[in-house]
Each structure stands twice: as C-alpha cells, then as structure tokens.
Scaffold this motif. Structure first.
Motif, short mmCIF file in Angstrom:
data_model
loop_
_atom_site.label_atom_id
_atom_site.label_comp_id
_atom_site.label_asym_id
_atom_site.label_seq_id
_atom_site.Cartn_x
_atom_site.Cartn_y
_atom_site.Cartn_z
N GLN A 80 0.80 -1.31 0.04
CA GLN A 80 -0.25 -0.18 0.37
C GLN A 80 0.73 1.21 0.11
N LEU A 81 2.09 1.32 1.14
CA LEU A 81 3.15 2.64 0.85
C LEU A 81 3.27 2.99 -0.73
N LEU A 82 4.03 1.87 -1.32
CA LEU A 82 4.50 1.74 -2.24
C LEU A 82 3.28 2.65 -3.74
N VAL A 83 2.48 2.09 -3.96
CA VAL A 83 1.72 2.32 -4.48
C VAL A 83 1.24 3.29 -4.28
N GLY A 84 1.00 4.05 -2.86
CA GLY A 84 0.17 5.54 -2.61
C GLY A 84 2.04 6.62 -2.90
N ALA A 85 3.35 6.17 -3.14
CA ALA A 85 4.36 6.42 -3.39
C ALA A 85 4.53 6.71 -5.21
N VAL A 86 3.93 5.93 -5.70
CA VAL A 86 4.16 5.81 -7.59
C VAL A 86 3.21 7.06 -7.30
N ALA A 89 3.73 10.82 -6.28
CA ALA A 89 4.63 10.94 -7.50
C ALA A 89 4.64 11.47 -8.83
N LEU A 90 3.38 10.98 -9.02
CA LEU A 90 2.65 11.13 -10.81
C LEU A 90 1.72 12.16 -10.78
N VAL A 91 1.14 12.60 -9.37
CA VAL A 91 0.71 13.51 -9.42
C VAL A 91 1.41 14.68 -8.79
N GLY A 92 2.53 14.93 -8.63
CA GLY A 92 2.90 15.65 -7.79
C GLY A 92 4.25 16.55 -9.53
N TRP A 93 4.74 15.33 -10.34
CA TRP A 93 5.12 15.77 -11.56
C TRP A 93 3.93 16.14 -13.08
N LEU A 94 2.67 15.31 -12.78
CA LEU A 94 1.44 16.04 -13.82
C LEU A 94 1.59 17.59 -13.56
N LEU A 95 1.33 18.17 -12.22
CA LEU A 95 1.11 19.13 -11.82
C LEU A 95 2.13 20.36 -11.48
N GLY A 96 3.66 19.46 -11.69
CA GLY A 96 5.03 20.81 -11.74
C GLY A 96 4.20 20.86 -13.17
N SER A 97 4.76 19.97 -14.12
CA SER A 97 4.42 19.73 -15.40
C SER A 97 3.33 20.89 -16.04
N LEU A 98 2.12 21.18 -15.19
CA LEU A 98 1.03 22.38 -15.87
C LEU A 98 1.54 22.73 -15.41
N GLY A 146 6.03 13.96 -1.48
CA GLY A 146 6.62 13.20 -1.01
C GLY A 146 6.21 12.37 0.46
N ARG A 147 6.12 13.17 1.24
CA ARG A 147 5.46 13.46 2.60
C ARG A 147 3.87 12.83 2.31
N LEU A 148 3.45 13.60 1.47
CA LEU A 148 1.81 12.60 1.29
C LEU A 148 1.24 11.47 0.90
N GLY A 149 2.38 11.28 -0.06
CA GLY A 149 2.99 9.34 -0.66
C GLY A 149 3.41 8.31 -0.16
N GLY A 150 4.21 8.36 1.39
CA GLY A 150 5.11 8.36 1.90
C GLY A 150 6.27 7.80 1.90
N TRP A 151 6.70 8.45 0.95
CA TRP A 151 8.37 8.67 0.82
C TRP A 151 9.49 8.03 1.79
N PRO A 152 9.10 9.35 2.76
CA PRO A 152 10.29 8.53 3.90
C PRO A 152 10.66 7.47 4.26
N GLU A 153 8.83 6.87 4.72
CA GLU A 153 8.86 5.46 5.00
C GLU A 153 9.83 4.70 3.86
N LEU A 154 9.10 5.41 3.01
CA LEU A 154 9.46 4.12 1.81
C LEU A 154 11.28 3.23 1.79
N LEU A 155 11.51 5.19 1.95
CA LEU A 155 12.66 5.36 1.71
C LEU A 155 14.04 4.30 3.31
N ARG A 156 13.49 4.91 4.23
CA ARG A 156 13.48 3.99 5.71
C ARG A 156 13.47 2.60 5.94
N ARG A 157 11.91 2.00 4.89
CA ARG A 157 12.43 0.50 4.61
C ARG A 157 12.92 -0.67 3.70
#
Length: 705
Positions: A80-86, A89-98, A146-157
């Motif tokens: 679940q954490l991996l799905v949320g992180a991906v 990331a996609l939503v953040g990349w889309l917003l930045g691209s727009l 990144g925080r919304l998608g749990g990237w710090p926890e994913l990196l720790r794991r």
C-alpha cells in the motif's frame, strides 16, 4: 552408597583442595589472534560462541535475539505504501509539468514579479531570483507530495532491507570476530586469572574442532566456580578438551532432538507466534527454558500427549542431561512406555520395573536414617493421595514410624517391602519383633509397638489402609526396582540409588509400567517426588541445579507435595508435572498447583474446564477497546430526502453516521473459550516466572518453531 557404586565421579569440578594461583596485579595482554590460512573456515562452535546474546526477559531465546519495540508502530503495509508513493509522485509530476508549461496560467509567478524592480527584468539578478523561486516552488511541491505519499518511510524501509541483506550476507560468510578481550573463543576469563597456558591450549582445541559445546560449558563452569583451579590447569595440560570430564566419561549425548545454548543453559522449545494475541515485543522471538525459570517448577497440560512430550518434556530432559555432563545439573526423569525422553545411553542410572537385569535399585527410604523422617516420606507415597487438604495427614506417618523404629533397633536397617507387609498384616511377625526388643530391653521401642497395636485394633485403624497399599508394591515386577540398603542377598548385587545423591551432576531415569501396574506406579511416582523434595530442600551444597520430571503426574499432587514444592524455589531445584488433564488432580488442589508453579503451559486441546483454571491463574489486563456506533440520519429538507433515497437505492442501506468511542476495560489475558477452541495444532500458551520474580506473560507459542 559411594560414588563408585554409581560408576561416577559426580562432580565435574575437581575436589582436590589446592588453592588457585594468585592473580597478577594487572591482567596480561591477550595474544594476537593467529592469522587464518587462506581459504580456512571458522569452526561452527566458534561462530556459535561469538553470536551476540543480548539481555532479554525470562523465557527469551537470547542467541541471535533482536529486541523489538515495546509497542507496535502504526505501520502501513509495504504494498500500500508503494502504491501511494507512486501515485503521489505522478500527481506531483503532473502538477509541476502543468505549472512549468503554463497550462494553469501565470498566477504562480506573481510573487516573483511583484518582488522584482521594473529595471531589473533584464539583469542577472532576475535570472538568479527566478531560478531560485522555481527551485523553492517545485521543491515545495516535491516535499508536499513526497510526505503525502510516504516517501520518507519507503526510503527508511528500503535502507533497512539493504542493511538486513548485508547483515545476512555477512552472517553467511562469517561475521568478523569480536575484540580479543571479549572473544569467548580465546578464554579471556582464564587469561584474566593468570592461566595463559591453559587458555592457549583450550583455544587451540576449540579452533581445531576437538571441543564440543559440552566441553566448553563444563570447563568454563568448573573454572568460574573457583575450586581447585590448579588441578583444572593440570588436567587441561594433560587432557585438553576432555579435562574435568563427567564421571561417566561422556562428553555429549548419543543424539540430540532440540536446539541448545549451553553457555546460557537454554533449550529452545518454539517461537512466539506473530499474532495479535501476543504482545508486540514477543512476536517472532524464540521461547526457551532454563534453570532460571524451571527453578520455579512447571506444569504442562496437554490432552494429546504428543505436544507436551515431544515439544517440551523431551527437550527439557535432554537439556538437563547435557547440563549434567557439564557439571551444572542433576536430573531425575520418571517416564513410561513410549517416552519422549532421550535413550537410556543418555543416563547414568536407569531403573526399570519388571527388569531383573537392571544394575540399580531405588532406595525405598531415600537414604534416611531417622525413622520418623523415613516414615513421613513413605507415608506420603502410600496414602498421600487419600489425604484431603483439610485433614490431618500424620496418622499414616505415625503408624509407620511405630514399626520402622523398633525394626531398625533390632536389625540395624529398615525393612524391605515384604517385611513391612508382614509387620502390617501378621501378628506373628510383630510378636517376633517384640521378643527381639525384650531381649534388648528396648523399652521405648516396645511402647511404640504397643501403641501401633492399640491403634490397629480399633475400627478404622491404619494397618489395613497401609497394608493394602504396600501389597501393591510387593509384586515380582517391583522386587528388582525397590530395595532397602542392608538386605544383602535380597537386593542381589545391584547398587542402590538414593535420592540424596542429587547434589551431584547425575542423570537418572526411572521407567514405570503405568499401563499394567497403574496403582503401584503412581505410588512409586509419589515416593520419588516425596524423596526428591525432602533431599533437594535440605542439601548443604545447592550449587548443582536439581530437577525432577514426572512425565505422567497423575495422582502425584498432594497437599504435602505442594508444601514441599514451595521450598524448592529457594533451593536451586524444581519439578515438572506433565498431565493430560487437570482432572487427574483432586479438585481442591488444582488451583493450588497452578499457584505453586511459576511456569504454566497449556497445550492445544485443553478442555474448557481446564482452560478455566488457566485463565483464572493468568488473571486480567487493561486493554483499550474501540466501540463504533452507527446512527441513522433523518433528512429534514425535500432535497436531502431525495438524495438519501437515491443513496439507499444504490447502496441498499440507510444513510448513517459513525461515532467511535475509545475506553479502557479489564479483560482476561486468555479466555477459556480462546484456550479451548482457538489454538491450532502444535501450539501452546506459555507463561514463565523466573526465580528472581521476573515474569513473561502468557504467550502463544508454536512448539518447535
């Protein structure tokens, strides 16, 4: 009986009274570790000794143990954490691209335009400021998503998984050795005490594979006791790893069925299940037994018989046999046909009913010389199960003492089973004893004999009850087992084993024919228990851990045995009772037994009646419960009513609101229903108490895991 009758040197520590050499003022420096030749492998015992053994609570297998947090962290599943992180990331990349491509307009750069002077748009200042602004904006987007998608926890794991993989690879290749001053393979304790030559010799034996873990534990224990170190040093020089050997000469058991850690005297019996029923700190940890917890005595209940025998009783007997070879324990195992105990070759003394070829007999009077003490022990065996907790139980002991004392005064020994039966049944036998006492003018003993005859002549006298029980033992099957010292030809050439020798590292097995001679076997089991508690509590030297295993403890628990059990905890001794059901114990003693033992083990299949006793013994604990209440929402406005009607049509349920209430309440640690119905095959619920008072709560354990 001396130790030669047993064929044993019962102490692993030499008894020569030589004083150890005085230690030097400063411990000598340890020699450098000899370099290993290219391609050389470290001996498995060296690797085992170097394994970390962190401090842990009672019952935790410490070899390689990794402590856990006291409470379970709020942890999202990795998938679940991996799905949320991906997704983040996609939503953040889309917003930045727009934003970068201007599809959302230029509103987001207004702060930059407002802070830039009109004459600075063509300068380097604007270039630097704009790129800085872009970095802040897009960095903020990255941090937010990144925080919304749990990237710090994913990196720790991910880092933790990499570290664990590296640790596993190092373990497979052999972890680097510890510093010389803490390397058990170099025997630092001997070096600190000035025995460098002995330490070098033992280190070489260990490094070259000529030493077993029993050898290591035996020599280390002998040295740490501080007795006759000069002789230990001499034996190491002459015999190497075989120094201070057990009197039997054995340095290991013929075969092992369990995993042992002799440096800590532990035997692993299973692993705590990864279940919400267990506290988080115990989940996945190995569960082990050692003298620190067995010294509070143990009760094992399992209707099937397989789980208690193979998963607990057998490993405990095997562990104590190994500790006896290391000079640290004495074990007496009362077994029956089909026992899970080690083979007879693992024992020094084997006693078996119905086998005239056995080399030892069991002392009927436990080596006691006092008639009152011997009578009390024998009475407990004969009629202890007839005694109620509220009834005076001294009648049988008094009656037996009135016979044993006069007999010993005449014959300078106690009577054998057949002679005792004649004294209880035959007036002619008592008349002959009276005549012998008259010749010796033993007035005091004559009064004792007269008192016995007066009581026996009265209705309900003790002679009949005692005679009936003694007759059960006066059978050919038990003539080779039960012996009274001094009988001469009646005892044959067999040595007589007395329970007084449990102050030495001896291994004893007593096989009883429980199926054929049920009542007699139970009498002998009570006799062994009474003798054990009598001697274990009165030993002068209690440095050896003494333990009794009753593989089938039916009708062995009596009010007197419970009182004796209480004294064992402070005497470095204990008893293990193995039962199929608590109904094998008198009803008034079941709760008393559970209160008297510190280790309680309920195996799969216990009945709801037995489970009720365990649940009561384990008590209650405070838990936080979550109460969820659903309340139907009633619409007031026509539009809301239409909306609710549509939702009900789609979902099939009324529109409700949910309220959550948290509260603390006291609940049983394990309910009788859970114990009786929810345990799976091969599991047990185990609670342990150490002699120091530390406790392990009831833990669901997979035996052998």
């Amino acid at each position: 009986m001396d130790s030669e009758q047993h064929g044993q040197d019962q102490r692993a520590v030499p008894s020569v009274g030589a004083t150890p050499p005085p230690p030097p003022r400063q411990p000598p420096a340890l020699p450098p570790r000899p370099p290993a030749p290219p391609g050389a492998t470290v001996h498995p015992l060296v690797t085992w000794l170097r394994m970390p053994r962190p401090k842990a609570g009672p019952g935790i297998w410490r070899a390689g143990h990794k402590p856990r947090a006291a409470e379970e962290p709020d942890k999202v599943p990795t998938r679940q954490l991996l799905v949320g992180a991906v997704a983040s990331a996609l939503v953040g990349w889309l917003l930045g691209s727009l934003l970068w491509n201007g599809y959302l307009g230029q509103f987001w750069i207004w702060p930059l335009l407002l802070l830039t002077p009109d004459d600075a748009f063509q300068s380097m200042y604007f270039v630097v400021a704009s790129w800085t602004y872009y970095a802040v904006v897009f960095g903020g987007i990255a941090v937010f998503f990144g925080r919304l998608g749990g990237w710090p926890e994913l990196l720790r794991r991910t880092r933790a998984a990499v570290r664990q993989a590296n640790a596993n690879a190092e373990a497979a290749q052999g972890a680097p050795p510890p510093p010389p001053e803490s390397d058990p393979a170099l025997w630092p304790q001997l070096r600190a005490d000035g025995a460098e030559a002995a330490a070098d010799a033992l280190a070489a034996e260990l490094r070259e594979g000529r030493m077993t873990d029993v050898d290591y534990a035996r020599i280390d224990h002998a040295w740490r006791t501080g007795r006759a170190r000069a002789e230990i040093t001499e034996q190491v020089r002459a015999r190497g790893a075989a120094a201070c050997a057990h009197g039997s000469g054995a340095r290991d058991l013929p075969a092992r069925a369990a995993q042992h850690d002799l440096p800590l005297r532990q035997v692993r019996i299973g692993a705590a299940a990864d279940s919400p029923r267990n506290p988080y700190v115990y989940r996945g940890a190995g569960i082990a037994l050692d003298p620190a917890v067995l010294g509070t005595s143990a009760l094992v209940v399992g209707p099937s018989g397989r789980e208690p025998a193979e998963g607990i009783v057998g490993p405990v007997i095997e562990s104590l046999c190994l500790q006896a070879l290391a000079g640290q324990a004495a074990v007496v195992a009362v077994t029956s046909a089909g026992s899970a105990a080690p083979q007879n070759r693992a024992f020094d003394v084997v006693l078996r009913a119905g086998d005239p070829s056995i080399a030892h007999g069991l002392d009927l009077y436990a080596g006691l010389d006092d008639a009152d003490e011997a009578a009390a022990v024998l009475a407990e065996a004969l009629v202890g199960d007839l005694t109620e907790a509220s009834r005076d139980d001294r009648w049988a002991a008094t009656a037996l003492a009135q016979l044993l004392g006069p007999w010993r005064a005449v014959h300078d020994r106690f009577p054998g089973v057949d002679e005792l039966r004649d004294l209880l049944d035959s007036e002619a036998a008592r008349a002959a004893l009276r005549a012998a006492l008259d010749e010796r003018e033993a007035t005091a003993h004559l009064r004792e004999l007269d008192a016995f005859e007066r009581r026996s002549a009265a209705p309900g006298g003790p002679a009949e009850a005692l005679s009936t029980r003694v007759a059960l033992l006066d059978r050919p099957a038990f003539h080779a087992l039960l012996a009274a010292p001094g009988l001469g030809d009646a005892a044959g050439d067999r040595a007589v084993f007395s329970m007084q020798h449990i102050d030495r590292p001896v291994r004893v097995r007593i096989d009883l024919p429980g199926r054929v001679h049920t009542d007699a076997s139970r009498i002998i089991a009570r006799l062994v228990l009474a003798q054990f508690t009598e001697w274990a509590a009165s030993r002068r030297d209690q440095s050896v851990f003494a333990f009794l295993v009753l593989e089938d403890a039916i009708q062995t628990v009596t009010p007197n045995s419970l009182r004796g059990l209480q004294s064992l905890r402070r005497s470095n001794a204990g008893v293990l009772f193995s039962l199929r059901n608590l109904s094998d114990i008198p009803e008034g003693l079941r709760d008393h037994l559970l209160a008297a033992v510190g280790c309680r083990i309920a195996c799969v299949g216990v009945s709801s009646w037995d489970a009720q006793h365990f649940a009561t013994a384990w008590g209650t604990e405070w838990v936080e419960t979550e109460a969820i209440t659903h309340r139907q929402v009633r619409a007031e406005h026509p539009g809301t009513k239409v909306w609710h009607a549509v939702r009900k049509m789609v979902t099939g349920r009324d529109v409700t609101t949910k309220s959550v209430t948290m509260r603390r309440e006291e609940r049983q640690r394990w309910s009788p229903s859970q114990l009786a119905n929810e345990m799976q095959t091969g599991h047990a619920v185990i609670s342990l108490t150490a002699v120091t008072g530390e406790r392990m709560p009831p833990i669901l354990t997979k035996l052998g895991g």
